[in-house]
Design a protein around this motif. Sequence first.
Motif, PDB file in Angstrom:
ATOM      1  N   ASP A 129       6.883   1.686  -9.105  1.00  0.00           N
ATOM      2  CA  ASP A 129       6.810   1.220  -7.732  1.00  0.00           C
ATOM      3  C   ASP A 129       6.002   2.232  -6.916  1.00  0.00           C
ATOM      4  N   PRO A 130       5.322   1.778  -5.872  1.00  0.00           N
ATOM      5  CA  PRO A 130       4.423   2.671  -5.127  1.00  0.00           C
ATOM      6  C   PRO A 130       5.109   3.921  -4.586  1.00  0.00           C
ATOM      7  N   TYR A 202      -3.554  -6.568 -15.106  1.00  0.00           N
ATOM      8  CA  TYR A 202      -3.224  -5.537 -14.118  1.00  0.00           C
ATOM      9  C   TYR A 202      -3.275  -6.093 -12.695  1.00  0.00           C
ATOM     10  N   ARG A 206       0.077  -6.206 -10.303  1.00  0.00           N
ATOM     11  CA  ARG A 206       0.112  -5.244  -9.215  1.00  0.00           C
ATOM     12  C   ARG A 206      -0.146  -5.886  -7.858  1.00  0.00           C
ATOM     13  N   LYS A 207      -0.948  -6.940  -7.818  1.00  0.00           N
ATOM     14  CA  LYS A 207      -1.153  -7.631  -6.540  1.00  0.00           C
ATOM     15  C   LYS A 207       0.149  -8.277  -6.070  1.00  0.00           C
ATOM     16  N   VAL A 210       2.130  -5.603  -4.374  1.00  0.00           N
ATOM     17  CA  VAL A 210       1.626  -5.297  -3.032  1.00  0.00           C
ATOM     18  C   VAL A 210       2.006  -6.400  -2.050  1.00  0.00           C
ATOM     19  N   GLU A 257      -0.488   2.630  -4.822  1.00  0.00           N
ATOM     20  CA  GLU A 257      -1.356   1.773  -5.629  1.00  0.00           C
ATOM     21  C   GLU A 257      -2.692   2.447  -5.919  1.00  0.00           C
ATOM     22  N   ARG A 258      -3.189   3.195  -4.940  1.00  0.00           N
ATOM     23  CA  ARG A 258      -4.456   3.901  -5.155  1.00  0.00           C
ATOM     24  C   ARG A 258      -4.285   4.969  -6.241  1.00  0.00           C
ATOM     25  N   CYS A 261      -3.872   3.188  -9.667  1.00  0.00           N
ATOM     26  CA  CYS A 261      -5.133   2.582 -10.100  1.00  0.00           C
ATOM     27  C   CYS A 261      -6.130   3.659 -10.521  1.00  0.00           C
ATOM     28  N   PHE A 276      -8.710  -1.914  -7.431  1.00  0.00           N
ATOM     29  CA  PHE A 276      -7.913  -1.568  -6.258  1.00  0.00           C
ATOM     30  C   PHE A 276      -8.241  -2.478  -5.078  1.00  0.00           C
ATOM     31  N   ILE A 279      -6.591  -5.881  -5.529  1.00  0.00           N
ATOM     32  CA  ILE A 279      -5.135  -5.825  -5.436  1.00  0.00           C
ATOM     33  C   ILE A 279      -4.674  -5.710  -3.983  1.00  0.00           C
ATOM     34  N   THR A 280      -5.359  -4.910  -3.190  1.00  0.00           N
ATOM     35  CA  THR A 280      -4.851  -4.550  -1.865  1.00  0.00           C
ATOM     36  C   THR A 280      -5.541  -5.240  -0.698  1.00  0.00           C
TER      37      THR A 280
END
Length: 630
Positions: A129-130, A202, A206-207, A210, A257-258, A261, A276, A279-280
């Motif tokens: 988790d972030p 991925y 991951r999206k 987010v 996330e950065r 990634c 990245f 995703i974000t």
Amino acid sequence: MRCVFFSPKASPSSSSHHPSPSRFVATPGRSLSDASMERILLISESVIMKWNSDTSAYAKVTSLFYENRREARDFIKCVNELQKSMHSLVTEDSNSEKLVRGQRLMEIAMKRLQKEFYQILSMNRAYLDPESVSARSSRASTRSSTSDFEDDDDLAEDYEIRIASQSISEVEDVSNIAMDDLRAIAECMISSGYAKECLKIYKIIRKSIVDEGIYKLGVEKMSSSQIHKMDWNLLEMRINNWLSGVKTAVKTLFNGERILCDHVFAASDSIRESCFAEITREGAQILFGFPENVAKNLKKISPDKIFRALDMYAAISSQWPEIESIFSFESTSAVLSQAINSLIKLGDSVRAMLTEFESVIQKDSSKSAPPGGGVHPLTVYVKDYLTLLADYSNVLADILAGYPPPSKSSLPESYFDISESDDFPAPEISLRFAWIILVLLCKLDVKAKQYKDVSLSYLFLANNLQHIVNKVRTSNAKYLLGEDWVTNHEAKVKQFAANYERLGWGDVIGSLPENSPAEMSEEEAKECFRRFNVEFEKAHRKQSVCVVQDGKLRDEMKVSIARKIVGVYREFYDVNRVRMRGERDLVRYAPEDVGNYLSDLFFGGDGSGSSLSCTSTSSSSHSRPSRSRH
């Protein structure tokens, strides 16, 4: 998800699955013998086929990376060796049967690695988790620093710290292992030409994290029209949700996330950038787009809502270095543009509401004057507003920078104490604050004319300006307006108070003898007593309704009035009291009585003057008038 990522491929014997030269880049100067290639293929078959889910029930239900990490490393190493051998062989014989066998093994291996990649991402959501990812480096540095400095006296406390650290360390270990495994798989798949398959897994997983994180923070995608139709209480709740969530989103969600990634796709700058960004981008634009949509509608709302706009502006601007660092890729420039647009729109909204606030002051049409020349509700409202605004001085300085100040012709130099020189221009925010106060004072000048008694008009101005000065002195506004501004306006308060004293008590002061009372005849003394009685009673009757809310100003005014009346009256009274012994109606007030009446001024009263009564010339226990404190 499994159906999407792990669908069976066509038979490797099909022509469509012959190795494509685009998958492999020849390595100049290398040659591979048939025996060497055969050996590599045999080793690869034994390692890769063991984990072929299509042919092994064991491989279907078991995770390679969870079952045996050494074997997992061997698997990755084997695939990398196979890929290098195929690169070399394709330059010698692109139609070699060994390339077909190698391609078949590579597809089986990639299918396996896709599955492992998916499982690691899915099963380790809690460890990836972030928040956990973004805190890794700080926790590690904290742990190392505390362990280096231990003392025998601190063992008990250190034991508890170590227990907590062990718990954190276990979580970090799982997180670190998962991240390293993902990186190894990603690098293997990318170097083998399967970047697209890796990134697809991925990005989807991951999206979703987010997007879920943005939703949990209470931030929803809303259009300007939706906000326009929204009740203010509901909108304010959404704004508060955004304010409480934006810091977490930047420092934890996007930052985490950065970091993840960058770690997983460290081998390719272009891949980690595009990954990245995809995703974000949507979540970040929802987050940073909300203030812009709110700002478009705040211009039409009461100026009191300016503080919500300032809060949102401060939330973005205070985190701008982090935002700019996290979204530093060219592909995420749209996110930075959205954040900048929100700042611009919020700034426009703040300036519009400040202009509207000035208009509200100028348009105030309340007719009733505060009783006794007290502080006007408009003064209280404006100063409370400006006091809160002063707490946003740094933000306002940015918003008002470069914004045209009021024209210099409308700013009296004596009022602002601004130098003629342009070498030291006053900051826009200071000019704006001083200008708003000037607008208020001009409005108060108009309202002061509502009093029929001119002395009460000056008392009204003194009271209101004193309230303004007090608020400035006790708030951040003093740093914007400066000590000279405060000193100049304190002098104006004294001037207003002196005008009130002159008009309200001048006739009483004038009724007392200017020369020595000893030189007066008895008849002149009697006339002086008569005049003093009439003027004192008239002044007391009119001024008994007056109120001065500031205790310090109240005491200063009473002392000043008493000094001009009581001392002179006492001298006159002492000289003439003997020869006026039989004139009780003429000598109504002893000096102590006059002082007592004056000391009870400025608390407000009914103005009837009924509490002012006569006393004997020898009375020193005169009953003081009742007072009503407001």
